[in-house]
Design a protein around this motif. Structure first.
Motif: not given
Length: 135
Positions: A58-85
């Motif tokens: 049940n990895r998609l259930e909101l209650d099972n999500h895991v919170p993570v910390l990310t810097s602005k730079e990390q977030l930008e790099r992660i977003i570049r790997t995504l198949p969606k907007a």
């Protein structure tokens, strides 16, 4: 008084929230600089694996999500790997996209869930849904 404090926490959390993605388990790491009162409990991990076998992860259930910390730079790099907007990662009604980033992210809690998933999930399906928060 407690309601005001809870509202402040909610708004601060909402401001820091960047979205949700499916993230490779091997790049999720626990916080290194804080003493965790809940040491890794092997019995709890075994119990979770049993639950996964019976009910699925049940990895998609909101209650099972895991919170993570990310810097602005990390977030930008992660977003570049995504198949969606980028805007779609903030929409909880849609299934989060799978990130193909190979960058370590620090999770804030959920270590037993993550460890159980590492032991349970097969190669090629080793991801967990994480909620990204700016640090």
């Amino acid at each position: 008084m407690a309601a005001v404090h809870n509202d402040e926490i909610f708004h601060e959390k909402y401001r820091a929230f960047c979205g949700s993605v499916k993230y490779p388990l091997e790049y999720l790491v626990g916080e290194q600089n804080h003493v965790d009162p809940r040491a890794l409990d092997r019995k709890n991990i075994k119990r979770l694996i049993g639950n996964f076998k019976l009910e699925g992860c049940n990895r998609l259930e909101l209650d099972n999500h895991v919170p993570v910390l990310t810097s602005k730079e990390q977030l930008e790099r992660i977003i570049r790997t995504l198949p969606k907007a980028e805007s779609q990662i903030r929409d909880y009604r849609q299934e989060p996209p799978k990130a193909s980033s190979a960058e370590s992210l620090t999770y804030l809690h959920g270590k037993h869930r993550i460890e159980a998933a590492r032991k349970f999930l097969i190669a090629g399906d080793r991801w967990w849904t994480v909620d990204l928060y700016r640090d």
